[in-house]
Design an enzyme around this catalytic site. Structure first.
Site, PDB file in Angstrom:
ATOM      1  N   ASP A   1     -48.808  39.780 -62.750  1.00 45.63           N
ATOM      2  CA  ASP A   1     -47.750  40.094 -61.789  1.00 45.63           C
ATOM      3  C   ASP A   1     -47.637  41.609 -61.645  1.00 45.63           C
ATOM      4  O   ASP A   1     -47.612  42.339 -62.643  1.00 45.63           O
ATOM      5  CB  ASP A   1     -46.422  39.514 -62.271  1.00 45.63           C
ATOM      6  CG  ASP A   1     -45.240  40.037 -61.468  1.00 45.63           C
ATOM      7  OD1 ASP A   1     -44.951  39.453 -60.414  1.00 45.63           O
ATOM      8  OD2 ASP A   1     -44.618  41.029 -61.896  1.00 45.63           O
TER       9      ASP A   1
ATOM     10  N   ASP B   1     -48.425  39.489 -54.838  1.00 47.14           N
ATOM     11  CA  ASP B   1     -48.386  40.331 -56.040  1.00 47.14           C
ATOM     12  C   ASP B   1     -48.619  39.555 -57.335  1.00 47.14           C
ATOM     13  O   ASP B   1     -48.368  40.061 -58.426  1.00 47.14           O
ATOM     14  CB  ASP B   1     -47.053  41.081 -56.126  1.00 47.14           C
ATOM     15  CG  ASP B   1     -45.856  40.151 -56.217  1.00 47.14           C
ATOM     16  OD1 ASP B   1     -46.010  38.944 -55.954  1.00 47.14           O
ATOM     17  OD2 ASP B   1     -44.755  40.631 -56.552  1.00 47.14           O
ATOM     18  N   GLU B   2     -49.112  38.329 -57.234  1.00 44.66           N
ATOM     19  CA  GLU B   2     -49.374  37.523 -58.427  1.00 44.66           C
ATOM     20  C   GLU B   2     -50.715  36.803 -58.299  1.00 44.66           C
ATOM     21  O   GLU B   2     -51.056  36.319 -57.214  1.00 44.66           O
ATOM     22  CB  GLU B   2     -48.282  36.474 -58.639  1.00 44.66           C
ATOM     23  CG  GLU B   2     -46.913  37.039 -58.996  1.00 44.66           C
ATOM     24  CD  GLU B   2     -45.896  35.934 -59.143  1.00 44.66           C
ATOM     25  OE1 GLU B   2     -45.398  35.733 -60.258  1.00 44.66           O
ATOM     26  OE2 GLU B   2     -45.608  35.262 -58.142  1.00 44.66           O
TER      27      GLU B   2
END
Length: 420
Positions: A12, A108-109
């Site tokens: 993350d 974003d992960e």
């Protein structure tokens, strides 16, 4: 012979949008930074806030005006969505130098399966630390890693532990759930929001462990008494998450092969006139048709939905129809979308409109119909698609999109409703 236990990461990026802006602008490093809708107008919501801003009370999804009231020296940056997508892809490519099994979960992960490459770098924490340092060196983005033997536990390890410790790394082991994850309140469990938390608490389920230890038939019985027999699936999903049961693989192509294509537009004001709403429906049909053509698909089932501005007293409709033949031609989609709209619109102003297509088949072979214009119109639209791909979405627009009702030119400068 027993199978090898997997090693899965959930990586993350911390405060991703704000971190990208700080990485690009070193003068912002020691300042509270937030990315928000329209700084010039002091409007919109907070999309991301850096740790310095969060320490001053700024939270994601709050109104920009409220955030500025808490933090007067907040530096507000307009979002650059295309740039964030590019950085996200760069980070994914870094992970792919360690293993081919990288599955983007959001911008974003990423889920990362290092089971078969772990021996090249050391143990799980060493490998995650190497990835963390490489991403930081090449992009300026700080990442956190939840580590476990499956995806659901890796996600919960990241959210509940890795994000809150100094190393940004946390290993959640199968045999230690009773002493770690199960001690957390039920609202800390993945997929449990505020309303579900309230339901669980009223059932006497206060921690993740309470849920995990409850026999599944009993949980189903309790949820069924509250929500009906269709709640059995939800009960099993929650019970499996609490117990860390997840056999799903990390699949790099998991989001490929769309089953539907749709676009939705929230309008800058209420649209009350049919002629204005028609413009928006046409623009949406053009976006949907273009996407269908890009993946070589024709759709048969068309959906249209409209919503009013008052979400406390919702108005509008959501309806679908089967078209006489599959198509990805804008005018075909528009003709039937307008038919649906005229049939179901209640005449009240609308603030949000959506159009989507499902029921796909390949556009390489299809049944001809009388007066079929799909080949000719499809060829024409393929040319305009290539022009837009090369020069931008606003290089050529329909005349009606130049009227006050049109949103195509403004939308061309945005991705997902935010500026590129």
């Amino acid at each position: 012979m027993p199978s090898k236990e997997r090693t899965i990461f959930l990586a993350d990026c911390r405060s991703f949008y704000a971190s990208v802006e700080k990485a690009d602008n070193p003068e912002l490093i020691d300042k509270p930074v937030a990315v928000a809708g329209d700084p010039a107008r002091r409007s919109g919501i907070i999309l991301a806030a850096c740790p310095l801003a969060k320490a001053r009370g700024v939270t994601t999804a709050e109104r920009l005006g409220d955030a500025l009231g808490k933090c007067r020296d907040l530096v507000v940056v307009r979002p650059r969505m295309q740039h964030y997508i590019d950085v996200s892809l760069q980070i994914t490519q870094i992970y792919e130098t360690y293993t081919s099994l990288v599955e983007p979960y959001s911008i974003d992960e990423q889920f990362i399966d290092v089971t078969d490459s772990l021996h090249l770098y050391g143990d799980a924490q060493t490998t995650a630390h190497l990835m963390q340092q490489e991403v930081l060196a090449l992009t300026g983005i700080y990442t956190r890693f939840g580590i476990s033997h499956n995806k659901i536990l890796a996600k919960q390890a990241c959210d509940n532990y890795a994000k809150k410790n100094d190393s940004g790394l946390y290993v959640l082991r199968r045999g230690e759930l009773a002493d770690s994850l199960w001690q957390l309140p039920i609202n800390k469990m993945f997929m449990v929001g505020g309303r579900m938390t309230n339901h669980f608490v009223r059932m006497g389920i206060h921690t993740i462990g309470d849920l995990a230890r409850m026999p599944l038939p009993e949980l189903k019985r309790r949820l069924r008494s509250k929500f009906g027999k269709n709640s059995d699936i939800q009960a099993e999903v929650c019970w499996r998450i609490a117990n860390g049961i997840d056999d799903s693989p990390v699949l790099p192509g998991t989001h490929a092969g769309e089953k539907s294509v749709g676009h939705m537009m929230t309008l800058p004001r209420d649209y009350a006139a049919r002629d204005e709403i028609k413009v928006i429906i046409l623009e949406l049909c053009e976006l949907v048709g273009r996407r269908c053509r890009s993946i070589g698909k024709m759709g048969r089932t068309l959906s249209v939905n409209c919503r009013g501005a008052d979400f406390d007293r919702p108005t509008g409709f959501s309806r679908q129809m089967t078209m006489p033949y599959p198509s990805h031609v804008t005018n075909d989609l528009y003709y039937h979308a307008l038919e649906l709209f005229d049939r179901h619109w209640d005449g009240l102003p609308v603030r949000r409109v959506g159009v989507s297509v499902t029921g796909f088949q390949s556009d390489e072979q299809y049944q001809l119909v009388m007066d079929d214009t799909r080949e000719r119109m499809g060829a024409l639209e393929a040319v305009t698609d290539r022009l837009k791909d090369k020069y931008g979405d606003d290089v050529i627009i329909r005349a009606v999109s130049g009227t006050p009702a049109g949103q195509a030119a403004d939308r061309a400068s945005k991705i997902g409703g935010h500026y590129k």
